[in-house]
Enzyme design. Sequence first.
Site, PDB file in Angstrom:
ATOM      1  CB  ALA A   1      -0.908  -0.029   1.218  1.00 33.72           C
ATOM      2  CG  ASN A   2      -0.083   4.726  -1.570  1.00 35.37           C
ATOM      3  OD1 ASN A   2      -0.780   5.562  -1.024  1.00 35.37           O
ATOM      4  ND2 ASN A   2      -0.462   4.094  -2.682  1.00 35.37           N
ATOM      5  NE  ARG A   3       3.659   7.894   5.565  1.00 33.15           N
ATOM      6  CZ  ARG A   3       4.419   8.837   6.089  1.00 33.15           C
ATOM      7  NH1 ARG A   3       5.625   9.051   5.600  1.00 33.15           N
ATOM      8  NH2 ARG A   3       3.984   9.579   7.086  1.00 33.15           N
TER       9      ARG A   3
END
Length: 405
Positions: free
Chosen positions: A210-212
């Site tokens: 995923a990412n932030r």
Amino acid sequence: MSFLEGKYILLGVTGSIAAYKAADLASRLTQAGARVDVILTQGAGQFVTPLTFQSLTGRKAYTESDLWGGQAHVLHVGLGHSADLLVIAPCTANTLAKLAHGQADNLLTITALAAQCPTLVAPAMDVGMYGHPATQENVRILRGRGVVFAGPAEGRMASGLVGLGRMLEPPELLGHIRRVLGRDGALAGRKVVVTAGGTQEPIDPVRFIANRSSGKQGYALAQAAIDAGADVTLITTPTCLTPPAGASVVPVHTVGEMLEAVLVACREADVLLMAAAGADFRPANISENKLKKRDGIPQITLEAAPDILKAVAGLRSDSGRPRVVVGFAAESRDLLANASAKLTSKKLDFIAANDISASDAGFGSDTNRVTLLFAGGQKEPLPLMDKFAVAETIIARVAAILENE
Ligand code: CTP
């Protein structure tokens, strides 16, 4: 400035136990900058007092006794004439019936009949009462006359029964109020697609990359577009946020699912606001079963993920839709040079560039410091703003482009 700043809302409260929630609604509206005048029916007065509302709104709350007071001759017409919106929350089956038949036997129903503003009704009643053919017929009559219904929701009633009849919660009602107030705005009749959140690219059935991205900027854009009267499709990955009332939500997880959803929604769209952080790389192979420790450290091979904006550029050259496409560039170095390269390669109308190395901007933060770069070469640096103010500015620029078409 808040969207509700300076708006004049008449809040009618009728005799349901949900009247206590109307106090919360009055408080939220007042805190958001609206002027709120409350009218309580006699039934409402059995559950809550005028003092409750006066304390929250800082203004007199009207009751039945005002109908026969010194100002009575102007009151019933005056209240309804100057308001931006009449909200009746909670609205009982009895008041609903009176509204449907033009009855005017108390201050609230007289005001509703004289009102020249839109009316929004939040029904609250027991399951059987809401489902009764008489009530359903009244709802149909009122809808046909342009009255907007918010709810009711399904849930547990005060009677112990479970079903359709609960008043919507105040935050949801606030969303519906914004939708009605904004419906003649600069994007009225326009279809806007917003993407939000970070995509999740599976490795196996339990793990993903995923990412932030928090989704906050995308959700703020969806709300600002609704405030401007647009028809909004929000394509979102799982986030901790509540979608704005009135948005059609399309849930997705992966960049592949997001691509598909965007291409479908964009066929009819006027605007695409691509705020999501789509994956650039994803696992080339997804393990069908959970990877086990005992099998050693896995080697995960990545492949390039599809670039959604580039695919949209292809669609646009064929169909001319969406008419306006806005991208976002989150950069940790060479902000403007990188953003400007994306503006060109993705064929955008403009791009919102933000420096994610700053602690008060970018992922997870409530504020953003953004520079808008336009296809024509103009550059508009915006000061540090909350993400909703950034969204309002972007929506204003989109509206200006559409207007000049
Ligand atoms: N974007 C996209 N499809 C992807 C990844 C990103 O359409 N697979 C969109 C984003 O929603 C954003 C814009 O492209 O509006 C720029 O995203 P960003 O991640 O900053 O740029 P990339 O093109 O992915 O380039 P890089 O990661 O190398 O900076």
